[in-house]
Design a protein around this motif. Structure first.
Motif, PDB file in Angstrom:
ATOM      1  N   TRP A  65       8.443  30.972   2.977  1.00  0.00           N
ATOM      2  CA  TRP A  65       8.886  32.032   3.891  1.00  0.00           C
ATOM      3  C   TRP A  65       7.931  33.220   3.899  1.00  0.00           C
ATOM      4  O   TRP A  65       7.844  33.945   4.889  1.00  0.00           O
ATOM      5  CB  TRP A  65      10.292  32.507   3.527  1.00  0.00           C
ATOM      6  N   TRP A  66       7.190  33.427   2.790  1.00  0.00           N
ATOM      7  CA  TRP A  66       6.288  34.571   2.719  1.00  0.00           C
ATOM      8  C   TRP A  66       4.945  34.283   3.397  1.00  0.00           C
ATOM      9  O   TRP A  66       4.100  35.167   3.491  1.00  0.00           O
ATOM     10  CB  TRP A  66       6.059  34.994   1.268  1.00  0.00           C
ATOM     11  N   LEU A  67       4.753  33.059   3.874  1.00  0.00           N
ATOM     12  CA  LEU A  67       3.545  32.725   4.621  1.00  0.00           C
ATOM     13  C   LEU A  67       3.861  32.560   6.101  1.00  0.00           C
ATOM     14  O   LEU A  67       3.222  33.184   6.960  1.00  0.00           O
ATOM     15  CB  LEU A  67       2.907  31.457   4.069  1.00  0.00           C
ATOM     16  N   PHE A  68       4.830  31.700   6.399  1.00  0.00           N
ATOM     17  CA  PHE A  68       5.322  31.547   7.766  1.00  0.00           C
ATOM     18  C   PHE A  68       6.847  31.546   7.738  1.00  0.00           C
ATOM     19  O   PHE A  68       7.460  31.153   6.742  1.00  0.00           O
ATOM     20  CB  PHE A  68       4.817  30.248   8.402  1.00  0.00           C
ATOM     21  N   THR A  69       7.437  31.959   8.839  1.00  0.00           N
ATOM     22  CA  THR A  69       8.901  32.043   8.932  1.00  0.00           C
ATOM     23  C   THR A  69       9.554  30.730   8.508  1.00  0.00           C
ATOM     24  O   THR A  69       9.209  29.665   9.015  1.00  0.00           O
ATOM     25  CB  THR A  69       9.303  32.382  10.375  1.00  0.00           C
ATOM     26  N   HIS A  70      10.522  30.825   7.582  1.00  0.00           N
ATOM     27  CA  HIS A  70      11.181  29.617   7.079  1.00  0.00           C
ATOM     28  C   HIS A  70      12.625  29.957   6.705  1.00  0.00           C
ATOM     29  O   HIS A  70      12.926  30.330   5.574  1.00  0.00           O
ATOM     30  CB  HIS A  70      10.431  29.059   5.866  1.00  0.00           C
ATOM     31  N   TYR A  71      13.511  29.824   7.687  1.00  0.00           N
ATOM     32  CA  TYR A  71      14.926  30.090   7.476  1.00  0.00           C
ATOM     33  C   TYR A  71      15.732  28.957   8.109  1.00  0.00           C
ATOM     34  O   TYR A  71      16.250  29.097   9.235  1.00  0.00           O
ATOM     35  CB  TYR A  71      15.320  31.444   8.082  1.00  0.00           C
ATOM     36  N   LYS A 108      19.123  29.400   9.750  1.00  0.00           N
ATOM     37  CA  LYS A 108      19.156  30.034  11.067  1.00  0.00           C
ATOM     38  C   LYS A 108      18.442  29.186  12.120  1.00  0.00           C
ATOM     39  O   LYS A 108      18.237  29.637  13.247  1.00  0.00           O
ATOM     40  CB  LYS A 108      18.487  31.414  10.995  1.00  0.00           C
ATOM     41  N   ASN A 109      18.078  27.959  11.729  1.00  0.00           N
ATOM     42  CA  ASN A 109      17.302  27.080  12.619  1.00  0.00           C
ATOM     43  C   ASN A 109      16.036  27.764  13.113  1.00  0.00           C
ATOM     44  O   ASN A 109      15.626  27.616  14.275  1.00  0.00           O
ATOM     45  CB  ASN A 109      18.154  26.626  13.814  1.00  0.00           C
ATOM     46  N   ASP A 110      15.423  28.527  12.226  1.00  0.00           N
ATOM     47  CA  ASP A 110      14.215  29.269  12.558  1.00  0.00           C
ATOM     48  C   ASP A 110      13.154  28.939  11.508  1.00  0.00           C
ATOM     49  O   ASP A 110      13.091  29.563  10.444  1.00  0.00           O
ATOM     50  CB  ASP A 110      14.502  30.763  12.578  1.00  0.00           C
ATOM     51  N   VAL A 111      12.347  27.936  11.812  1.00  0.00           N
ATOM     52  CA  VAL A 111      11.355  27.450  10.868  1.00  0.00           C
ATOM     53  C   VAL A 111      10.041  27.241  11.605  1.00  0.00           C
ATOM     54  O   VAL A 111      10.011  26.619  12.674  1.00  0.00           O
ATOM     55  CB  VAL A 111      11.808  26.129  10.208  1.00  0.00           C
ATOM     56  N   PHE A 112       8.960  27.768  11.047  1.00  0.00           N
ATOM     57  CA  PHE A 112       7.636  27.559  11.621  1.00  0.00           C
ATOM     58  C   PHE A 112       6.991  26.326  10.997  1.00  0.00           C
ATOM     59  O   PHE A 112       6.976  26.176   9.775  1.00  0.00           O
ATOM     60  CB  PHE A 112       6.728  28.757  11.336  1.00  0.00           C
ATOM     61  N   SER A 113       6.460  25.473  11.831  1.00  0.00           N
ATOM     62  CA  SER A 113       5.576  24.421  11.326  1.00  0.00           C
ATOM     63  C   SER A 113       4.184  25.013  11.162  1.00  0.00           C
ATOM     64  O   SER A 113       3.901  26.134  11.595  1.00  0.00           O
ATOM     65  CB  SER A 113       5.538  23.253  12.305  1.00  0.00           C
TER      66      SER A 113
END
Length: 466
Positions: A317-323, A326-331
């Motif tokens: 999460w501290w590199l790319f959004t990863h939640y 909340k169905n909010d995740v960056f590949s």
């Protein structure tokens, strides 16, 4: 705060405001610590709580309250305050500055190193902080806000602890928004004016009249200061040597008069490629149909070629959004494309802006880089207005989540952009008149106006066409 060196010492109510700030330094410090307390609560408490669900509201969940306070009110209106009062926020209210100064009073007191004095830090710090904030979704998640804002605060205290004695070396050289605040404060209608004759008289009488040195936290050379970009408007120098007083000034004075000698390449990069490039890309990417189309095309190409790892969403999460909750995740593809999109936006808009400035300078007479840097200062009103509109878009998104809709907001946005364009054009003509007159003003101002339209088109795509 700016100090010019001519004219009689101002008097009146505004000068008394400056004296009040000096006389009530203790009250200001108390206010700063109250702001520090509120800042710490809003930053730390939400980060240790579960994320709010669909039933949460600003009035019943501290996470949403903090999000609205930081990104809906705090940052956009701090920017606005720079245009109205100079860097009063920095000197009177900023929690980071107060903590940095406090740490410096109890620290090592080492001299400021040469690397810290590098002129490119305001541009580099702004770009890195803006881009990283988008990578971790700083506007949406409290842990990201704690990482970005809290990390900056810890760094400020560390720098304060190691360098100077009771000063704000972090604020002077390394603060991520120092460059932006410095630019916007050039337009403030108030400043501290220095009466050189009164100063010289006090120097001549120094044996009979002992004078205590000013404790200037941002390390400004008070007697030599000509602009407002470095002063924190704390009032500590008000009435110093009976030569410094808070005064009114023309909002165009610093840009038009002083920019000829004080503007530099790093400021130009911050205006043209930072505020009118990176910042616009940061506000654009999440709403851009181009971003979505490119992402889909790249994903299909990767699948066809059996390259699956960029589609993984296992970044921390501290590199790319990863939640996931909340169905909010960056590949990795999302994150890489985000960086590429912001970089491309900055290059396209920035190069277009630089081209218009270059054409304007060349058509006004002989070519000089210093003239280009001077003319770039005229873009400050539009650059500042754009960032304000981008941040208030976050404000409006948060209000929509609470069921509050302002249907007239686009009319207000258009009015603000128009006013900012006219202000920038007015500053430009004041600068260009120093190089040419009469009909020869037309070509450089047309070239400059083309640059304004280029930036306006980016905001038009975001607010009206998408």
């Amino acid at each position: 705060m700016s100090c010019s060196v001519s004219g009689p010492r101002p008097a009146g109510r505004l000068a008394k405001v400056g004296d009040w700030l000096r006389e009530h330094a203790g009250l200001i410090r108390l206010l700063q610590w109250l702001v520090v307390l509120v800042y710490a609560v809003l930053l730390i408490v939400p980060a240790v709580l579960p994320l709010p669900d669909e039933t949460a509201h600003v009035w019943n969940h501290i996470t949403l309250l903090a999000e609205f306070a930081f990104w809906g009110i705090w940052w956009p209106f701090v920017l606005l305050s720079m245009l109205l009062f100079g860097r009063l926020w920095c000197g009177v209210l900023c929690p980071e500055g107060a903590l940095a100064e406090w740490a410096a009073r109890h620290g090592k007191g080492r001299p400021i190193p040469r690397w810290m004095r590098w002129g490119g830090w305001p541009f580099v710090a702004f770009v890195c902080t803006t881009v990283y904030g988008q990578m971790v979704s700083v506007y949406q998640y409290p842990k990201a806000a704690l990482l970005v804002l809290g990390g900056s605060t810890v760094a400020a205290m560390a720098v304060g602890y190691w360098y100077t004695r009771g000063k704000r070396a972090w604020c002077r050289y390394l603060c991520p928004v120092n460059g932006v605040f410095s630019l916007l404060s050039k337009l403030a209608p108030v400043h501290f004016r220095v009466n050189e004759a009164a100063w010289q008289a006090s120097v001549a009488n120094k044996r009979s009249i002992p004078i205590k040195a000013v404790d200037c936290a941002p390390l400004q050379p008070i007697r030599q200061m000509q602009g407002g970009s470095g002063c924190h408007m704390c009032g500590r120098c008000s009435s110093h040597r009976d030569a410094v007083a808070l005064s009114w000034r023309s909002p165009s004075d610093e840009v038009v008069r002083l920019g000829a000698s004080e503007a530099d390449g790093w400021q130009t990069l911050l205006i043209v490629f930072g505020l009118q490039g990176v910042a616009i890309g940061a506000f654009h990417w999440s709403a851009s149909p181009w971003f979505v189309a490119i992402k889909q095309a790249l994903a299909e190409w990767l699948i066809d070629h059996e390259w699956f790892w960029p589609l993984d969403s296992n970044a921390p999460w501290w590199l790319f959004t990863h939640y996931p909750e909340k169905n909010d995740v960056f590949s990795w593809l999302d994150g890489g494309l985000l960086l590429a999109y912001i970089a491309a936006t900055a290059l396209v808009l920035g190069l277009g802006g630089m081209l218009s400035l270059a054409l304007a300078v060349r058509s006004a007479g002989r070519w000089q880089w210093q003239r280009l840097h001077h003319l770039a200062q005229a873009l400050i009103p539009l650059a500042g207005c754009g960032v304000f509109l981008g941040l208030t878009a976050v404000t409006l998104a948060l209000l929509r989540g609470e069921g509050v809709y302002w249907f007239w907001i686009n009319d207000l946005r258009l009015a603000l952009l128009l006013a900012a364009n006219l202000w920038s054009l007015w500053l430009a003509q004041g600068i260009v008149r120093q190089w040419c007159t009469g009909w020869r003003l037309l070509l450089p101002l047309l070239a400059f106006a083309a640059g304004l339209a280029w930036v306006d088109s980016a905001w038009g795509w975001l607010f009206w066409w998408w």
